[in-house]
Design a protein around this motif. Structure first.
Motif, PDB file in Angstrom:
ATOM      1  N   ALA A   1       0.815  -1.212   0.000  1.00  0.00           N
ATOM      2  CA  ALA A   1       0.000   0.000   0.000  1.00  0.00           C
ATOM      3  C   ALA A   1       0.849   1.264   0.000  1.00  0.00           C
ATOM      4  O   ALA A   1       0.327   2.357  -0.232  1.00  0.00           O
ATOM      5  CB  ALA A   1      -0.924   0.001   1.215  1.00  0.00           C
ATOM      6  N   ALA A   2       2.115   1.139   0.255  1.00  0.00           N
ATOM      7  CA  ALA A   2       2.990   2.310   0.324  1.00  0.00           C
ATOM      8  C   ALA A   2       3.564   2.627  -1.052  1.00  0.00           C
ATOM      9  O   ALA A   2       3.693   1.749  -1.904  1.00  0.00           O
ATOM     10  CB  ALA A   2       4.122   2.049   1.313  1.00  0.00           C
ATOM     11  N   PRO A   3       3.919   3.886  -1.313  1.00  0.00           N
ATOM     12  CA  PRO A   3       4.567   4.234  -2.585  1.00  0.00           C
ATOM     13  C   PRO A   3       5.894   3.493  -2.728  1.00  0.00           C
ATOM     14  O   PRO A   3       6.608   3.257  -1.743  1.00  0.00           O
ATOM     15  CB  PRO A   3       4.786   5.749  -2.467  1.00  0.00           C
ATOM     16  CG  PRO A   3       3.818   6.212  -1.431  1.00  0.00           C
ATOM     17  CD  PRO A   3       3.677   5.074  -0.469  1.00  0.00           C
ATOM     18  N   GLN A   4       6.217   3.137  -3.962  1.00  0.00           N
ATOM     19  CA  GLN A   4       7.457   2.442  -4.257  1.00  0.00           C
ATOM     20  C   GLN A   4       8.425   3.431  -4.912  1.00  0.00           C
ATOM     21  O   GLN A   4       8.101   4.030  -5.933  1.00  0.00           O
ATOM     22  CB  GLN A   4       7.206   1.256  -5.193  1.00  0.00           C
ATOM     23  CG  GLN A   4       6.130   0.300  -4.700  1.00  0.00           C
ATOM     24  CD  GLN A   4       6.498  -0.360  -3.384  1.00  0.00           C
ATOM     25  OE1 GLN A   4       7.586  -0.928  -3.245  1.00  0.00           O
ATOM     26  NE2 GLN A   4       5.603  -0.284  -2.411  1.00  0.00           N
ATOM     27  N   VAL A   5       9.579   3.608  -4.312  1.00  0.00           N
ATOM     28  CA  VAL A   5      10.576   4.566  -4.795  1.00  0.00           C
ATOM     29  C   VAL A   5      11.837   3.795  -5.163  1.00  0.00           C
ATOM     30  O   VAL A   5      12.276   2.918  -4.405  1.00  0.00           O
ATOM     31  CB  VAL A   5      10.887   5.638  -3.732  1.00  0.00           C
ATOM     32  CG1 VAL A   5      11.910   6.638  -4.261  1.00  0.00           C
ATOM     33  CG2 VAL A   5       9.606   6.362  -3.322  1.00  0.00           C
ATOM     34  N   SER A   6      12.417   4.130  -6.305  1.00  0.00           N
ATOM     35  CA  SER A   6      13.637   3.447  -6.734  1.00  0.00           C
ATOM     36  C   SER A   6      14.600   4.468  -7.324  1.00  0.00           C
ATOM     37  O   SER A   6      14.183   5.501  -7.874  1.00  0.00           O
ATOM     38  CB  SER A   6      13.328   2.368  -7.766  1.00  0.00           C
ATOM     39  OG  SER A   6      12.722   2.941  -8.918  1.00  0.00           O
ATOM     40  N   ALA A   7      15.882   4.193  -7.209  1.00  0.00           N
ATOM     41  CA  ALA A   7      16.931   5.043  -7.781  1.00  0.00           C
ATOM     42  C   ALA A   7      17.745   4.222  -8.763  1.00  0.00           C
ATOM     43  O   ALA A   7      17.929   3.012  -8.581  1.00  0.00           O
ATOM     44  CB  ALA A   7      17.827   5.590  -6.677  1.00  0.00           C
ATOM     45  N   ASN A   8      18.247   4.892  -9.806  1.00  0.00           N
ATOM     46  CA  ASN A   8      19.006   4.195 -10.835  1.00  0.00           C
ATOM     47  C   ASN A   8      20.187   5.068 -11.252  1.00  0.00           C
ATOM     48  O   ASN A   8      20.018   6.235 -11.615  1.00  0.00           O
ATOM     49  CB  ASN A   8      18.125   3.907 -12.053  1.00  0.00           C
ATOM     50  CG  ASN A   8      18.903   3.232 -13.172  1.00  0.00           C
ATOM     51  OD1 ASN A   8      19.724   2.370 -12.918  1.00  0.00           O
ATOM     52  ND2 ASN A   8      18.652   3.654 -14.402  1.00  0.00           N
ATOM     53  N   VAL A   9      21.366   4.516 -11.163  1.00  0.00           N
ATOM     54  CA  VAL A   9      22.576   5.188 -11.623  1.00  0.00           C
ATOM     55  C   VAL A   9      23.335   4.206 -12.498  1.00  0.00           C
ATOM     56  O   VAL A   9      23.590   3.068 -12.079  1.00  0.00           O
ATOM     57  CB  VAL A   9      23.457   5.639 -10.439  1.00  0.00           C
ATOM     58  CG1 VAL A   9      24.743   6.279 -10.966  1.00  0.00           C
ATOM     59  CG2 VAL A   9      22.707   6.628  -9.564  1.00  0.00           C
TER      60      VAL A   9
END
Length: 485
Positions: free
Chosen positions: A104-112
């Motif tokens: 139910a929580a937002p999904q945050v991802s980082a990409n480098v």
């Protein structure tokens, strides 16, 4: 006129938003538990007591007043292999519930990342033909599915109910293991008491056999008298060996229940010192919160209802909001410059239109699961009530038997005393003396067996009453409170 048209255009939108809000409120309601049952106000059977009855406590075995039993019970929860496996399954179920809640929580991802690519020179119409280009990327993205209709909440509720059912199953298993251990231990101590009785009888018979042989030597006794005494002596020795076999099997069972090799649990013979507690049965409705198996069945009804709700929501659309932004450049030196920025933002609606009846079939199956779970719950409740009735009736019967058996022991001892006097005064035959001795021993053994049955029935009553377990309150079921790490 323009304002009227604008207002008219807003009305359908407002109605749509209101309808969606109402649907979301209905869909996200807590899953229903089992339907209320009409239960009797009291148990039909009652066990007679000599004093004040005690409520069953979580450490119910202490009511028997045996320190060795207390020490063995403490090892069940920590050393038993079945308990260790069940606790691992419980941790898995709770992890699954955490996983569903996290959805139910937002999904945050980082990409480098960085890459180097060369394009063929023989490709016509490409600006990069024959060139080698570096690509440096740094981005941050987020996505979130608003729980408009309660789908995510229902999935989390179903997993939470599964985890609580698993927790109640663990409590039910622990109670069963503790009850088995108590019955095996109390039976073992009863056998020890019977062995003491047989040892005393064997000593008396051996002494009588020696006297009879002396009398045979001087002509005052017959060979028949010696044979009869020897027969009874051999029969008692055979019974003593059988008790040794039973005791060894019980000791091995206790070692298994406490998670150790039998060699590590010697349990030297000791006279039975346990006391027989008197327990209050309460009322049938207490079993709904005291029996872990009943609580587990109720949680499974709630889980099935939640999944049926999820199946109904298959006709509603889903919405995913996503946003991404970052920088990208062919040169690392210009990666953080303003022209290198890139971003995307937008919602995505999804609504299945045709699936060949899959959603309908899934809903029918989920509703059938609800009916099955509800039937299982009702069966558990009825079984729990009848198990208490069974043990109350058994204890009542055993208590009445015990009164008469105690009198039988007293009269058999008196008969043995009279037979001994009559034989030594020549008023009765030797066979009458042996018959009186056998009757006295049999009455005492029957009394020990009757006491053993009372102890076992009391433990079975404890188990039928739930062993002092209490269903957790809604506050205790919150993630932080119910899931210690």
């Amino acid at each position: 006129m323009k304002r009227t048209k604008v207002a008219a255009r807003k009305i359908p939108a407002l109605l749509g938003i209101t309808a969606m809000a109402l649907l979301a409120a209905c869909a996200s309601a807590p899953p229903e538990g089992p339907a209320p049952m009409t239960l009797p106000s009291a148990f039909v059977e009652t066990a007679p007591t000599d004093g004040v009855s005690e409520q069953v406590r979580p450490d119910w075995w202490r009511a028997f007043g045996d320190p060795t039993l207390d020490a063995l019970e403490a090892q069940v929860a920590t050393s038993n292999a079945d308990m260790a496996r069940a606790l691992a399954q419980l941790r898995r179920a709770r992890a699954d519930a955490d996983l569903q809640r996290a959805g139910a929580a937002p999904q945050v991802s980082a990409n480098v990342g960085t890459s180097r690519a060369h394009t063929s020179a023989n490709v016509v119409g490409r600006a990069l033909a024959g060139r080698t280009v570096d690509d440096h990327v740094a981005s941050l993205g987020a996505s979130w599915e608003p729980d408009l209709f309660g789908r995510v909440a229902a999935q989390a509720a179903a997993s939470n109910s599964d985890a609580e059912a698993e927790g109640a199953d663990v409590a039910s298993l622990q109670l069963a293991l503790q009850a088995d251990l108590a019955k095996d231990y109390l039976t073992l101590r009863s056998i020890d008491a019977e062995r003491v009785l047989l040892a005393s009888s064997l000593a008396d018979l051996q002494e009588l056999l020696d006297v009879t042989r002396w009398r045979l030597a001087d002509g005052t006794a017959s060979e028949l008298e010696v044979a009869l005494t020897q027969r009874d002596l051999e029969a008692l020795q055979a019974r003593s060996i059988d008790l040794d076999t039973q005791r060894a099997a019980l000791r091995h069972a206790l070692a298994t229940l406490t998670g150790q090799p039998a060699a590590s649990l010697p349990l030297a013979p000791a006279a039975g010192t346990a006391t027989l507690p008197e327990l209050a049965a309460g009322i049938p409705s207490d079993l709904l919160r005291r029996r872990p198996d009943v609580a587990a069945a109720a949680q499974r009804v709630a889980a099935a209802n939640a999944r049926a709700g999820i199946a109904r929501l298959a006709w509603f659309p889903s919405l995913v909001l996503s946003i991404a932004g970052g920088v990208e450049s062919t040169a690392s030196s210009s990666l953080l410059s303003l022209p290198s920025r890139a971003w995307s933002l937008g919602p995505q609606w999804a609504l299945p239109l045709f699936d060949g009846g899959q959603r309908k079939a899934a809903l029918l199956g989920a509703e059938a699961d609800v009916d099955a779970a509800s039937a299982a719950y009702r069966g558990k409740v009825i079984k729990a009530i009848n198990e208490v009735e069974d043990q109350l009736a058994t204890l009542s019967t055993l208590r009445r038997e015990d009164i008469h058996q105690a009198q039988a022991v007293q009269w058999s001892l008196r008969a043995q005393e009279v037979a001994d006097i009559r034989y030594h005064t020549g008023a009765s035959a030797y066979a009458d003396l042996l018959l009186a001795r056998r009757a006295s021993l049999s009455a005492q053994r029957d009394e020990l067996l009757l006491k053993r049955h009372q102890f076992v029935a009391t433990v079975d009553l404890v188990r039928a009453l739930g062993g002092g377990w209490q269903a957790p309150t809604p506050t205790e079921l919150t993630p932080k409170a119910r899931m210690p790490r």
